[in-house]
Design a protein around this motif. Structure first.
Motif, short mmCIF file in Angstrom:
data_model
loop_
_atom_site.label_atom_id
_atom_site.label_comp_id
_atom_site.label_asym_id
_atom_site.label_seq_id
_atom_site.Cartn_x
_atom_site.Cartn_y
_atom_site.Cartn_z
N GLY B 318 0.82 -1.22 0.00
CA GLY B 318 0.00 0.00 0.00
C GLY B 318 0.86 1.27 0.00
O GLY B 318 0.62 2.20 -0.77
N PHE B 319 1.87 1.25 0.84
CA PHE B 319 2.72 2.44 0.97
C PHE B 319 3.45 2.72 -0.35
O PHE B 319 3.51 3.85 -0.83
N ASN B 320 3.97 1.64 -0.95
CA ASN B 320 4.67 1.77 -2.22
C ASN B 320 3.73 2.31 -3.30
O ASN B 320 4.09 3.21 -4.08
N ALA B 321 2.52 1.76 -3.34
CA ALA B 321 1.54 2.22 -4.32
C ALA B 321 1.26 3.70 -4.13
O ALA B 321 1.14 4.46 -5.10
N GLY B 322 1.18 4.11 -2.85
CA GLY B 322 0.92 5.53 -2.57
C GLY B 322 2.06 6.42 -3.06
O GLY B 322 1.84 7.47 -3.67
N VAL B 323 3.29 5.94 -2.84
CA VAL B 323 4.46 6.69 -3.31
C VAL B 323 4.41 6.83 -4.84
O VAL B 323 4.65 7.89 -5.41
N GLU B 324 4.07 5.71 -5.51
CA GLU B 324 3.98 5.72 -6.98
C GLU B 324 2.95 6.73 -7.46
O GLU B 324 3.18 7.50 -8.39
N LEU B 325 1.78 6.70 -6.80
CA LEU B 325 0.71 7.63 -7.20
C LEU B 325 1.19 9.08 -7.07
O LEU B 325 0.94 9.91 -7.95
N GLY B 326 1.89 9.35 -5.98
CA GLY B 326 2.41 10.70 -5.77
C GLY B 326 3.40 11.08 -6.86
O GLY B 326 3.36 12.18 -7.41
#
Lengths: 391, 379
Positions: B318-326
């Motif tokens: 989840g955290f990685n996906a959030g970083v990617e989205l950002g």
């Protein structure tokens, strides 16, 4: 029944809290004068003031052993007088500077044993008492409590050995309850009668009430119904608030097929679970319209005890589950768990009754054998044992 | 005298077999966790509160609503001092407000409303419960804790004298909302992590340009620019995912001061490279190498949460996906404008050149600050 009528109103006034079987939503009162709660002990204004003063003194001097012991003793007495366990926790808190110490002073050990006994922690209670008598071999109070804990947990020989350290009237009063469950009810009754009729005991009313209750129980076991009732009433005439005697008398009345007298004896809003159980059983047998309300109140109280993880009321809960919920199997489980902790006549009885109702007599053969071996007397228990052995 | 004492002791044995009645002291604590906020109510027996606050002022053993209402401030202050909520080391300040009356099987209770907002997503809530133990050693606090979208999972726990502090893992009860909260954490981290943003900016600004020696020239087609951007962002993503996982799983651990300094250095070197080529010409290699360092930086966020098992995998993803989205949002913001402006001299000199100088200055400041453990910069 003049005595009964004299007792009933005092019991009603002793009921301090309404058992609200129906839960309502939280509300915000609108009137400042509205009484929201009646605090316990309101009947004894001087005792309340003394308690308050002691609590304030303890708050100022929490490390003062003498103050803590006096306060804790007052709490234990209050817990007994009101049949309310809350003051026991307050006593324990007052003793907390010494409670977890490796070797607490004797007064703390005696109080700790008493508090532990009330939580049915019999083993740790005995360990405390053993330390007291090791230090003070002539401490009569320690031997008495020790005998009682041993009797409740089924160690009759140990209880006798403890009583052997006592002398005179105290020794007699110590041994009589053991004789009473050990096939010697008649001689126990005889020695209690001598004391009750003698001059020594008349000076102490509360002791006379206690001895009368014991005599009543022995009469009951010996099948002397009229004498038993007279003794119960004599005891209640002295101390109408004593929950133990009221419960024992209510059980006597239930056995005699007089549930309407139980309803008259115990107020509907009694704060004492043991008494509410007897009243609910009586209402159930009378097919009274109030039966559902009492049953719901009991269910709520047992649920509240379960939520906090208490396993102290197993005997009462087994009776509730057997008669009021009609679940013999669940009642038997509770009764067996209870039997592993305490072994008084009522504990044996609910186990045998539950097993017979559940058709699982085999599960309680050990208990039936125990009753025979200890020579516990009484027509009802004998009948239960006979049925268990027959099936 | 001794006879009386003994007689009283004897009374004790007769009645000790009488089982307790009424009920020992309990309080009922009902909490629900939703979106970083804890809400609920706390029911405390009035007879217990009277022990510590002396509510019955006139001593008539009858508590009126007036005696309770006029002491609400004292009640709130007392209760707030007896309960603490936290996530790890971070406290969730507790607000006690609102008073009502309710009845439980043993009498009247005051009901107070509770709310607490935590500094970060609530995955593991710690409760420190200290009500009444000092005056009633058998008191217990009965907790019902609901978590998830509709409070669909409820946990029960009992606080007593020997169990005053207990921690509850919540996120595991509802994977969906936990995942959302980790994605949110990731976006927030990239959006407020200026070092990561500036590193990406320093990498992306020249992606619309081609390089001959010290000189930049505009790429001929959009596809070339997009290929550059995609290669750079992918390499950075792959690299920081690797080290983020390794660090979170405790395979490779680096001291925070070292990784933070190295991140500052990576920003500095990349910005300088935009001015004077000092790194390999293939930018994706640079992005990959420095991405490894940035991954360790991301990991410190997750390590603070102290997760394990399935929650750990979920949090990593989840955290990685959030970083990617950002990151993608940043790309979407910069690349179109950069592409349109790529031929302008003001872009090549002003934005890329001037911007890189500014970024280099900032990164130098961070590097000094972090490596020497000083506090110089406002962010």
């Amino acid at each position: 029944m003049p005595t009964l009528r004299a007792i009933a109103p005092t019991l009603v006034s002793a009921a301090l809290f309404a058992a609200s079987a129906v839960r309502a939503e939280p509300y915000v009162p609108t009137n400042d004068a509205q009484v929201i709660e009646r605090l316990p002990g309101g009947t004894d204004a001087r005792g309340d003031r003394a308690m308050r003063a002691m609590r304030a003194l303890l708050a100022r001097r929490p490390a003062d052993l003498d103050v803590a012991v006096r306060f804790a003793q007052a709490c234990v007495d209050r817990a007994k007088a009101l049949s309310d366990p809350r003051p026991l926790g307050q006593a324990q808190a007052a003793l907390s500077p010494w409670w977890d110490a490796p070797d607490p002073p004797v007064p703390v050990l005696l109080l700790r044993a008493t508090i532990r006994q009330r939580s049915h922690a019999f083993e740790p209670a005995l360990a405390d008492l053993d330390r007291v008598v090791a230090r003070e071999p002539s401490n009569a109070q320690a031997w008495l409590i020790r005998a009682d804990v041993q009797l409740v947990s089924g160690d009759h020989d140990g209880a006798r050995a403890s009583c052997a350290h006592l002398e005179g009237i105290i020794a007699t009063l110590c041994v009589a309850p053991i004789d009473g469950v050990d096939g010697a009810s008649a001689s126990a009754h005889a020695s209690i009668s001598v004391i009750l009729d003698g001059p020594a005991i008349t000076r102490d009313e509360r002791l006379r009430a206690w001895a009368s209750t014991l005599a009543a129980e022995l009469d009951e076991r010996l099948g002397r119904t009229a004498d038993a009732e007279a003794r119960y009433r004599a005891s209640l005439a002295i101390d109408p608030f004593d929950a133990y005697t009221v419960a024992a008398y209510a059980d006597f009345l239930l056995d005699e097929g007089r549930p309407q007298d139980v309803v008259a004896l115990i107020a509907a809003d009694t704060p004492v679970d043991n008494l509410l159980l007897r009243r609910a059983q009586a209402e159930h047998r009378l097919r009274s319209a109030d039966a559902a309300r009492s049953r719901a109140a009991l269910a709520e109280r047992f649920a509240a005890l379960h939520a906090r993880g208490d396993r102290v009321h197993l005997r009462e809960e087994a009776r509730y589950v057997l008669e009021l919920k009609g679940d013999a199997d669940a009642a038997l489980e509770l009764a067996l768990e209870n039997w592993s902790v305490q072994k008084e006549p009522l504990d044996a009885r609910i186990a045998l009754e539950s097993a017979l109702a559940a058709g699982r007599a085999r599960d309680v053969v050990v208990i039936a054998d125990w009753v025979v071996r200890t020579r516990l007397e009484g027509a009802r228990i004998a009948e239960l044992v006979r049925r268990v052995r027959a099936s | 005298m001794k006879g009386v004492v003994l007689a009283l002791a004897l009374l004790g044995i007769g009645h000790a077999v009488c089982a307790d009645a009424h009920k020992p002291s309990d309080s009922y604590l009902t909490l629900a966790v939703h979106d970083g906020v804890v809400r609920g109510h706390w029911d405390i027996a009035l007879r217990d509160l009277d022990l510590v606050l002396d509510l019955d002022r006139d001593g008539d053993r009858r508590l009126t609503w007036g005696e309770i209402r006029t002491r609400e401030t004292d009640i709130d202050a007392y209760l707030a001092s007896r309960l603490a909520l936290s996530i790890g080391d971070a406290a969730c300040p507790l607000d006690v407000a609102g008073h009502a009356i309710d009845h439980h099987s043993d009498g009247a209770y005051v009901v107070v409303g509770l709310s607490a907002s935590c500094p970060r997503a609530i995955d593991a809530l710690t409760l420190d419960y200290r009500l009444l133990f000092d005056v009633d050693a058998q008191h217990r606090g009965l907790l019902k804790l609901a978590a998830g979208e509709g409070g669909d999972t409820t946990r029960a726990a009992v606080f007593d004298r020997d169990h005053r502090r207990q921690a509850f893992t919540l996120a595991g009860t509802d994977a969906g909302s936990a995942l959302r909260s980790f994605v949110r954490d990731g976006i927030v981290h990239i959006a407020t992590g200026y070092d990561h943003i500036l590193f990406l900016v320093a990498l992306l600004l020249p992606a619309v340009l081609g390089r001959q020696g010290r000189r930049w020239s505009a790429v001929p087609r959009l596809s070339v620019a997009l290929r550059n951007v995609a290669a750079t962002v992918t390499a950075f993503t792959v690299a920081h995912s690797i080290t983020l996982s390794l660090a979170t799983l405790h395979v490779v651990m680096l001291p925070a001061r070292f990784t933070e300094s190295m991140i500052a250095l990576s920003v500095l070197v990349t910005a300088i490279d935009n001015l004077v080529p000092i790194l390999p010409a293939r930018r994706w290699l640079v992005a990959f190498a420095f991405g490894l360092i940035h991954g360790f930086g991301f990991a410190s966020v997750l390590r603070d949460l102290d997760l394990s098992g399935a929650m750990l995998a979920l949090s990593l993803f989840g955290f990685n996906a959030g970083v990617e989205l950002g990151q993608l949002a940043l790309v979407a913001l910069i690349v179109p404008v950069a592409y349109l402006a790529r031929s302008l001299r003001s872009y090549q000199l002003g934005v890329v050149g001037g911007g890189s100088v500014a970024i280099a200055m900032l990164a130098l400041g961070w590097l000094v600050e972090r490596s020497l453990d000083l506090k110089l910069m406002p962010f």
